[in-house]
Design a protein around this motif. Sequence first.
Motif, PDB file in Angstrom:
ATOM      1  N   MET A   1     -37.849 -15.702-149.960  1.00  0.00           N
ATOM      2  CA  MET A   1     -36.452 -15.524-150.309  1.00  0.00           C
ATOM      3  C   MET A   1     -36.275 -15.463-151.826  1.00  0.00           C
ATOM      4  SD  MET A   1     -33.283 -15.364-148.997  1.00  0.00           S
ATOM      5  CE  MET A   1     -32.622 -16.390-147.727  1.00  0.00           C
TER       6      MET A   1
ATOM      7  N   THR B   1     -27.423 -15.965-147.417  1.00  0.00           N
ATOM      8  CA  THR B   1     -28.048 -17.075-148.132  1.00  0.00           C
ATOM      9  C   THR B   1     -27.132 -18.301-148.098  1.00  0.00           C
ATOM     10  OG1 THR B   1     -29.265 -15.579-149.599  1.00  0.00           O
ATOM     11  CG2 THR B   1     -28.959 -17.842-150.368  1.00  0.00           C
TER      12      THR B   1
ATOM     13  N   MET C   1     -30.482 -21.363-154.127  1.00  0.00           N
ATOM     14  CA  MET C   1     -30.736 -21.564-152.699  1.00  0.00           C
ATOM     15  C   MET C   1     -30.648 -23.019-152.271  1.00  0.00           C
ATOM     16  SD  MET C   1     -33.910 -19.000-151.854  1.00  0.00           S
ATOM     17  CE  MET C   1     -35.007 -19.902-152.900  1.00  0.00           C
TER      18      MET C   1
END
Length: 131
Positions: free
Chosen positions: A1, A128, A69
């Motif tokens: 990611m 996300t 994140m």
Amino acid sequence: MEIHFKIIGIVLMALAFLHAIFPKFFNWDKELAALSLINRQMMVVHTFFIALIVFLMGLLCLSSAHELMETNLGKKIVLGLGIFWSIRLFVQFFGYSADLWKGKTFETTVHILFTLLWIYLSVFFLSTYFN
């Protein structure tokens, strides 16, 4: 990611630099000549600040993927980015007339490519946030 954030960062920074060609590409010297001085300068200044914020978004994605994140603040920023690019996607269809691109090969290609980019950015940032 994290690699997606880094790629997006580079793409956004490149998009920001693309704004530098707007005045010449869109022939602003001629096209904006009829506007008052304040309106001409607002076009230039606002274009600069749009480019700056897009550049800073890219720099943030490139330099702070992990924080975006994993932290509460990062998640909120990612949500804001998702909303920003979703609204930009909406404007792609409802803020500009289709007359600007329909039936024109180059303009249609650009319209499709940027539509795909806005979709990708919207989906990426929102997914996300929600994951």
